[in-house]
Scaffold this motif. Sequence first.
Motif, PDB file in Angstrom:
ATOM      1  N   ILE A   1       0.842  -1.185   0.000  1.00 54.81           N
ATOM      2  CA  ILE A   1       0.000   0.000   0.000  1.00 54.81           C
ATOM      3  C   ILE A   1       0.884   1.246   0.000  1.00 54.81           C
ATOM      4  CG2 ILE A   1      -1.902   1.208   1.104  1.00 54.81           C
ATOM      5  CD1 ILE A   1      -2.639  -1.613   0.243  1.00 54.81           C
ATOM      6  N   GLY A   2       0.927   1.921  -1.122  1.00 51.56           N
ATOM      7  CA  GLY A   2       1.712   3.136  -1.217  1.00 51.56           C
ATOM      8  C   GLY A   2       3.205   2.913  -1.103  1.00 51.56           C
ATOM      9  N   ALA A   3       3.674   1.723  -1.477  1.00 51.84           N
ATOM     10  CA  ALA A   3       5.092   1.386  -1.302  1.00 51.84           C
ATOM     11  C   ALA A   3       5.799   1.099  -2.612  1.00 51.84           C
ATOM     12  CB  ALA A   3       5.213   0.171  -0.370  1.00 51.84           C
ATOM     13  N   ALA A   4       5.178   1.418  -3.747  1.00 46.22           N
ATOM     14  CA  ALA A   4       5.787   1.090  -5.038  1.00 46.22           C
ATOM     15  C   ALA A   4       7.156   1.736  -5.206  1.00 46.22           C
ATOM     16  CB  ALA A   4       4.862   1.496  -6.182  1.00 46.22           C
ATOM     17  N   HIS A   5       7.356   2.903  -4.602  1.00 47.20           N
ATOM     18  CA  HIS A   5       8.645   3.607  -4.722  1.00 47.20           C
ATOM     19  C   HIS A   5       9.796   2.774  -4.165  1.00 47.20           C
ATOM     20  CE1 HIS A   5       8.656   4.524  -0.373  1.00 47.20           C
ATOM     21  NE2 HIS A   5       7.347   4.608  -0.525  1.00 47.20           N
ATOM     22  N   ALA A   6       9.492   1.907  -3.193  1.00 45.71           N
ATOM     23  CA  ALA A   6      10.537   1.082  -2.593  1.00 45.71           C
ATOM     24  C   ALA A   6      11.059   0.029  -3.562  1.00 45.71           C
ATOM     25  CB  ALA A   6      10.014   0.405  -1.330  1.00 45.71           C
ATOM     26  N   PHE A   7      10.315  -0.235  -4.617  1.00 42.13           N
ATOM     27  CA  PHE A   7      10.697  -1.253  -5.597  1.00 42.13           C
ATOM     28  C   PHE A   7      11.125  -0.640  -6.927  1.00 42.13           C
ATOM     29  CE2 PHE A   7       7.573  -2.919  -2.670  1.00 42.13           C
ATOM     30  CZ  PHE A   7       8.156  -4.094  -2.244  1.00 42.13           C
ATOM     31  N   GLY A   8      10.999   0.667  -7.034  1.00 47.01           N
ATOM     32  CA  GLY A   8      11.361   1.335  -8.280  1.00 47.01           C
ATOM     33  C   GLY A   8      10.208   1.561  -9.216  1.00 47.01           C
ATOM     34  N   GLY A   9       8.975   1.428  -8.725  1.00 46.85           N
ATOM     35  CA  GLY A   9       7.820   1.693  -9.562  1.00 46.85           C
ATOM     36  C   GLY A   9       6.741   0.634  -9.446  1.00 46.85           C
ATOM     37  N   LEU A  10       5.646   0.860 -10.156  1.00 52.64           N
ATOM     38  CA  LEU A  10       4.473  -0.004 -10.070  1.00 52.64           C
ATOM     39  C   LEU A  10       4.755  -1.421 -10.556  1.00 52.64           C
ATOM     40  CD1 LEU A  10       1.436  -0.314  -9.558  1.00 52.64           C
ATOM     41  CD2 LEU A  10       1.031   0.617 -11.848  1.00 52.64           C
ATOM     42  N   ALA A  11       5.323  -1.562 -11.750  1.00 46.39           N
ATOM     43  CA  ALA A  11       5.572  -2.893 -12.301  1.00 46.39           C
ATOM     44  C   ALA A  11       6.535  -3.705 -11.436  1.00 46.39           C
ATOM     45  CB  ALA A  11       6.092  -2.787 -13.729  1.00 46.39           C
ATOM     46  N   PRO A  12       7.658  -3.132 -10.978  1.00 42.46           N
ATOM     47  CA  PRO A  12       8.539  -3.899 -10.093  1.00 42.46           C
ATOM     48  C   PRO A  12       7.875  -4.271  -8.767  1.00 42.46           C
ATOM     49  CG  PRO A  12       9.708  -2.025 -11.022  1.00 42.46           C
ATOM     50  CD  PRO A  12       8.266  -1.850 -11.371  1.00 42.46           C
ATOM     51  N   ALA A  13       6.993  -3.402  -8.265  1.00 43.09           N
ATOM     52  CA  ALA A  13       6.295  -3.712  -7.016  1.00 43.09           C
ATOM     53  C   ALA A  13       5.398  -4.930  -7.185  1.00 43.09           C
ATOM     54  CB  ALA A  13       5.482  -2.511  -6.555  1.00 43.09           C
ATOM     55  N   LEU A  14       4.686  -4.981  -8.311  1.00 42.01           N
ATOM     56  CA  LEU A  14       3.826  -6.135  -8.567  1.00 42.01           C
ATOM     57  C   LEU A  14       4.651  -7.403  -8.794  1.00 42.01           C
ATOM     58  CD1 LEU A  14       1.061  -4.546 -10.807  1.00 42.01           C
ATOM     59  CD2 LEU A  14       0.739  -5.653  -8.582  1.00 42.01           C
ATOM     60  N   LYS A  15       5.775  -7.264  -9.454  1.00 47.78           N
ATOM     61  CA  LYS A  15       6.639  -8.421  -9.676  1.00 47.78           C
ATOM     62  C   LYS A  15       7.150  -8.964  -8.351  1.00 47.78           C
ATOM     63  CE  LYS A  15      10.697  -9.976 -12.289  1.00 47.78           C
ATOM     64  NZ  LYS A  15      11.752  -9.581 -13.259  1.00 47.78           N
ATOM     65  N   ALA A  16       7.544  -8.068  -7.442  1.00 44.70           N
ATOM     66  CA  ALA A  16       8.017  -8.495  -6.126  1.00 44.70           C
ATOM     67  C   ALA A  16       6.892  -9.173  -5.350  1.00 44.70           C
ATOM     68  CB  ALA A  16       8.547  -7.294  -5.346  1.00 44.70           C
ATOM     69  N   ALA A  17       5.694  -8.594  -5.393  1.00 48.32           N
ATOM     70  CA  ALA A  17       4.564  -9.196  -4.685  1.00 48.32           C
ATOM     71  C   ALA A  17       4.262 -10.590  -5.228  1.00 48.32           C
ATOM     72  CB  ALA A  17       3.336  -8.297  -4.804  1.00 48.32           C
ATOM     73  N   GLU A  18       4.291 -10.721  -6.549  1.00 43.17           N
ATOM     74  CA  GLU A  18       3.997 -12.020  -7.161  1.00 43.17           C
ATOM     75  C   GLU A  18       4.989 -13.089  -6.733  1.00 43.17           C
ATOM     76  OE1 GLU A  18       3.102 -13.938 -11.573  1.00 43.17           O
ATOM     77  OE2 GLU A  18       4.323 -12.134 -11.406  1.00 43.17           O
ATOM     78  N   SER A  19       6.236 -12.704  -6.514  1.00 48.67           N
ATOM     79  CA  SER A  19       7.259 -13.682  -6.140  1.00 48.67           C
ATOM     80  C   SER A  19       6.981 -14.326  -4.787  1.00 48.67           C
ATOM     81  CB  SER A  19       8.639 -13.013  -6.124  1.00 48.67           C
ATOM     82  OG  SER A  19       8.772 -12.118  -5.031  1.00 48.67           O
ATOM     83  N   HIS A  20       6.106 -13.714  -3.992  1.00 45.34           N
ATOM     84  CA  HIS A  20       5.784 -14.248  -2.665  1.00 45.34           C
ATOM     85  C   HIS A  20       4.428 -14.947  -2.628  1.00 45.34           C
ATOM     86  CE1 HIS A  20       9.194 -12.201  -0.832  1.00 45.34           C
ATOM     87  NE2 HIS A  20       8.822 -11.087  -1.408  1.00 45.34           N
ATOM     88  N   LEU A  21       3.687 -14.949  -3.732  1.00 42.29           N
ATOM     89  CA  LEU A  21       2.313 -15.454  -3.725  1.00 42.29           C
ATOM     90  C   LEU A  21       2.245 -16.970  -3.780  1.00 42.29           C
ATOM     91  CD1 LEU A  21       0.191 -13.171  -6.092  1.00 42.29           C
ATOM     92  CD2 LEU A  21       0.096 -13.312  -3.598  1.00 42.29           C
ATOM     93  N   ALA A  22       1.310 -17.521  -3.006  1.00 42.53           N
ATOM     94  CA  ALA A  22       0.920 -18.918  -3.160  1.00 42.53           C
ATOM     95  C   ALA A  22       0.040 -19.028  -4.398  1.00 42.53           C
ATOM     96  CB  ALA A  22       0.155 -19.379  -1.925  1.00 42.53           C
ATOM     97  N   PRO A  23      -0.089 -20.218  -4.986  1.00 41.28           N
ATOM     98  CA  PRO A  23      -0.983 -20.374  -6.138  1.00 41.28           C
ATOM     99  C   PRO A  23      -2.396 -19.886  -5.815  1.00 41.28           C
ATOM    100  CG  PRO A  23       0.374 -22.325  -5.854  1.00 41.28           C
ATOM    101  CD  PRO A  23       0.628 -21.463  -4.654  1.00 41.28           C
ATOM    102  N   GLY A  24      -2.929 -19.067  -6.693  1.00 42.43           N
ATOM    103  CA  GLY A  24      -4.267 -18.525  -6.470  1.00 42.43           C
ATOM    104  C   GLY A  24      -4.306 -17.351  -5.513  1.00 42.43           C
ATOM    105  N   GLY A  25      -3.149 -16.877  -5.054  1.00 45.75           N
ATOM    106  CA  GLY A  25      -3.105 -15.779  -4.100  1.00 45.75           C
ATOM    107  C   GLY A  25      -3.428 -14.437  -4.742  1.00 45.75           C
TER     108      GLY A  25
END
Length: 249
Positions: free
Chosen positions: A111-135
Amino acid sequence: MHRRQISSLAHTDHPIAAPLSDDSVHTLLDRSLPSGEARLLDLGCGSGTWLMRALAARPGLRADGVDNDAEAVAAAVRGCDEAGLGDRIAFHVQDAAQFSSSHAYDLVLSIGAAHAFGGLAPALKAAESHLAPGGSVLLGECFWEREPGQRTLDAGFAVEDYDCLATTVDRIMADGWVPLYGHVSTLREWDDYEWSWTGSLSRWALDNPQHPDRGQALGAAAGHRDAWLHGYRGTLGFVTLLLRRAPRS
């Protein structure tokens, strides 16, 4: 006074560090939280408010929170212990972009932390790397409600910082995500957040007249208030989206 200390004081009266009302947070969590036993991860958890509210609502949840602000994490630990949630939440003081875990998570918050990853797309990529199937991912990000004028740019923004809401959602969908729910923060939510931010910091300064950082706190509050009222009020928007990955063909 360090920027993190200013932020901590400024969020005293509005612990959700985003322009979201308590009702909106409740609705977003109700739509997002998995039932039964599940794991949550908050990348950029701050003082842990989202996770504490989530775990209070769902007794089967366990969670991890990650933030590089040691003082905020210490406050999160104290808050969880006081709420009797300490045995269900683990906090980690480190860069959210570098966090790794042996767990897979059913819901990842950013939430409001995309800057920590370098932008929106990298933030989503980082989040996806931690997701369980169907998460799912609960993402909060700014966008332009309207094209920013010179006063907004003078407040410290650049046109390329954000897109309009439609383009923001289009980019997310083009990256393979499906929106399941969304909330666009209202002007009332923004105003409450900004008045709370500037007011909490100003109150601390007025209540501590002998503190050596009093003048800096008042200056930070005044500068923020000026940038908001004369710059980005009504121009900068905030959207919170519940997302899941589209099936890969």
